[in-house]
Design a protein around this motif. Structure first.
Motif, PDB file in Angstrom:
ATOM      1  N   TYR A 101       0.809  -1.222   0.000  1.00  0.00           N
ATOM      2  CA  TYR A 101       0.000   0.000   0.000  1.00  0.00           C
ATOM      3  C   TYR A 101       0.843   1.274   0.000  1.00  0.00           C
ATOM      4  O   TYR A 101       0.292   2.376  -0.050  1.00  0.00           O
ATOM      5  N   ILE A 104       0.208   3.807  -2.797  1.00  0.00           N
ATOM      6  CA  ILE A 104      -1.052   4.571  -2.842  1.00  0.00           C
ATOM      7  C   ILE A 104      -1.326   5.322  -1.534  1.00  0.00           C
ATOM      8  O   ILE A 104      -2.408   5.881  -1.352  1.00  0.00           O
ATOM      9  N   ARG A 109      -7.831   6.566  -4.063  1.00  0.00           N
ATOM     10  CA  ARG A 109      -8.374   5.685  -5.106  1.00  0.00           C
ATOM     11  C   ARG A 109      -9.818   6.103  -5.417  1.00  0.00           C
ATOM     12  O   ARG A 109     -10.656   6.114  -4.506  1.00  0.00           O
ATOM     13  N   HIS A 112     -13.030   4.408  -3.710  1.00  0.00           N
ATOM     14  CA  HIS A 112     -12.752   3.868  -2.368  1.00  0.00           C
ATOM     15  C   HIS A 112     -12.987   4.958  -1.318  1.00  0.00           C
ATOM     16  O   HIS A 112     -13.410   6.075  -1.643  1.00  0.00           O
ATOM     17  N   ASP A 114     -10.752   6.368   0.645  1.00  0.00           N
ATOM     18  CA  ASP A 114      -9.517   7.076   1.031  1.00  0.00           C
ATOM     19  C   ASP A 114      -9.773   8.568   1.258  1.00  0.00           C
ATOM     20  O   ASP A 114      -9.378   9.140   2.281  1.00  0.00           O
ATOM     21  N   SER A 129      -6.443  -0.253   3.859  1.00  0.00           N
ATOM     22  CA  SER A 129      -7.627   0.596   4.063  1.00  0.00           C
ATOM     23  C   SER A 129      -8.141   0.609   5.500  1.00  0.00           C
ATOM     24  O   SER A 129      -9.241   1.105   5.763  1.00  0.00           O
ATOM     25  N   SER A 307     -10.432  -0.874  -6.271  1.00  0.00           N
ATOM     26  CA  SER A 307      -8.970  -1.053  -6.391  1.00  0.00           C
ATOM     27  C   SER A 307      -8.691  -1.914  -7.611  1.00  0.00           C
ATOM     28  O   SER A 307      -8.809  -3.145  -7.553  1.00  0.00           O
ATOM     29  N   VAL A 324      -3.624   6.815 -10.585  1.00  0.00           N
ATOM     30  CA  VAL A 324      -3.471   5.713  -9.627  1.00  0.00           C
ATOM     31  C   VAL A 324      -3.812   4.379 -10.278  1.00  0.00           C
ATOM     32  O   VAL A 324      -4.773   4.268 -11.041  1.00  0.00           O
ATOM     33  N   SER A 325      -2.966   3.404  -9.963  1.00  0.00           N
ATOM     34  CA  SER A 325      -3.210   2.039 -10.411  1.00  0.00           C
ATOM     35  C   SER A 325      -2.979   1.180  -9.174  1.00  0.00           C
ATOM     36  O   SER A 325      -1.952   1.317  -8.510  1.00  0.00           O
ATOM     37  N   THR A 326      -3.951   0.331  -8.822  1.00  0.00           N
ATOM     38  CA  THR A 326      -3.799  -0.421  -7.570  1.00  0.00           C
ATOM     39  C   THR A 326      -3.275  -1.813  -7.833  1.00  0.00           C
ATOM     40  O   THR A 326      -3.959  -2.641  -8.447  1.00  0.00           O
ATOM     41  N   HIS A 330      -6.537  -7.962  -4.474  1.00  0.00           N
ATOM     42  CA  HIS A 330      -7.912  -7.465  -4.364  1.00  0.00           C
ATOM     43  C   HIS A 330      -8.897  -8.449  -4.976  1.00  0.00           C
ATOM     44  O   HIS A 330      -8.540  -9.239  -5.842  1.00  0.00           O
TER      45      HIS A 330
END
Ligand SMILES: Cc1cc2nc3c(=O)[nH]c(=O)nc-3n(C[C@H](O)[C@H](O)[C@H](O)COP(=O)(O)O)c2cc1C
Length: 366
Positions: A101, A104, A109, A112, A114, A129, A307, A324-326, A330
């Motif tokens: 994590y 990020i 995200r 999400h 966040d 998270s 995500s 952003v790329s997670t 997930h």
């Protein structure tokens, strides 16, 4: 952040973060002398556990539950029963990878929690998270296993009835099939299609939503507390409190808007014992906020996992534009593991109302 408790007489408080030492819950108000073992709870947790197929997060958590209070083993017969005192349940987190994590921790995200946690509390736990992670829902499932035992004879089951564009064929509904495929899908043919479909989505770095149906049978008539504690209202709130749930309906729900009064109203007739019986169940087992004795039926829509690997536009904590790329582990369709969670929330609400009903009118129901 003070709202970590739900229920009135059957009260559940959960605690713990995704990457903390442990997660746990306290179930307060469970009646005494109910047979309860860790195995009863483990059975339900095992159905929600991550890492069980390639279609869910690969986080490897055994989710081994310990009962730390509220039970007593009778030395005379060796049976473990509840004592009526708070039941404490604990699960250690053993496979948290907080490093995943780092990338990020300064980014929000899209989709999400966040941004909203940060804007509200001025601090957020980016490791998995924190409290916004569905890791917390393991404790709901644990509490639900206790709740199932509170209402005598009650059976609560759930099934995934839609994944993205794939609907089940209700004529092929088989409850036994739910345990045979990785999606909790009651239609074997639809489950086969879901395999290829979800595999493609996962490999493309994307995600998809789902619809889940939960059904409670053998619910006594009379449960529910009009006007502000209606059974349907509290079921909707409980299901809506599950992460990623964006819609809830009871019985025929939104589709009832298309029906005529004759088609919608469930006709009544006397059964062999002279008790009222309903010829259909558009009401989903609830009239006037009170259970009818017919199965309680609810459905909820779960959004696609936010995500995802595919890059999305966002802002960082400093307010600058970013992408952003997670990566990390997930669920490509969070609706799958939401099935046991939905069942648990329904069981908790029904157990709570069972005790509230008893508190107001005693054991007797007309
Ligand atoms: C069983 C389950 C597993 C989930 N797993 C993930 C996940 O792996 N990645 C993710 O981004 N969201 C996941 N979620 C959803 C997020 O927890 C949720 O979207 C987030 O907390 C924001 O809340 P909201 O969608 O209810 O607004 C999961 C939800 C459930 C019910």
């Amino acid at each position: 952040m003070s709202h970590n408790t739900f229920g009135h007489l059957f009260r559940v408080t959960t605690f713990g973060e995704s990457h903390g030492v442990a997660i746990g819950c306290v179930v307060d108000g469970c009646p005494p002398r109910i047979l309860l073992t860790a195995a009863d709870i483990q059975r339900e947790l095992d159905r929600r556990r991550p890492g069980q197929s390639k279609f869910v997060t690969q986080r490897r958590e055994p989710d081994e539950v310990k009962i730390i209070s509220g039970v007593f083993t009778d030395p005379k017969n060796g049976e473990q029963v509840t004592t009526g005192t708070p039941i404490g349940l604990l699960i250690e987190n053993v496979d948290a990878r907080s490093k995943d994590y780092d990338a990020i921790s300064e980014l929000y995200r899209p989709g999400h929690a966040d941004y909203t946690y940060d804007v509200k509390y001025g601090i957020r736990d980016p490791r998995g998270s924190g409290r916004a992670s569905a890791r917390e829902t393991a404790m709901r499932v644990a509490a639900g296993a206790v709740a199932r035992k509170v209402v005598p004879g009650m059976i609560v089951r759930g099934a995934l009835v839609q994944m993205g564009e794939i609907d089940i064929d209700r004529s092929r509904w088989d409850w036994d099939e739910v345990a045979r495929n990785p999606f909790f899908c009651p239609d074997a043919e639809a489950a086969k299609k879901m395999e290829t479909y979800l595999d493609g989505i996962r490999k493309n770095g994307s995600s998809v939503g789902a619809v889940i149906e939960v059904v409670a049978e053998n619910v006594p008539p009379g449960l529910g507390a009009p006007i502000y504690g209606k059974l349907d209202a509290e079921i909707a709130a409980a299901l809506m409190s599950i992460n990623a749930v964006k819609g809830v309906e009871i019985g025929t729900g939104f589709a009832s808007a298309r029906l005529s009064g004759e088609a919608n109203a469930d006709e009544m007739r006397p059964d062999n014992a002279g008790r009222p019986e309903f010829s259909s169940n558009n009401a989903g087992g609830i009239l006037g906020g009170i259970s009818t004795g017919a199965p309680v039926v609810a459905r909820f829509a779960v959004k696609p996992t936010s995500s995802i690997l595919n890059p999305r536009q966002t802002v960082n904590r400093q307010g600058a534009a970013a992408e952003v790329s997670t990566k990390g582990r997930h669920d490509p369709c969070v609706g799958i593991r939401a099935v046991p969670v939905g069942e648990a929330m329904l069981a908790c609400v029904l157990a709570d109302h069972y005790l509230r009903h008893r508190g107001q009118v005693g054991e007797t129901t007309k």
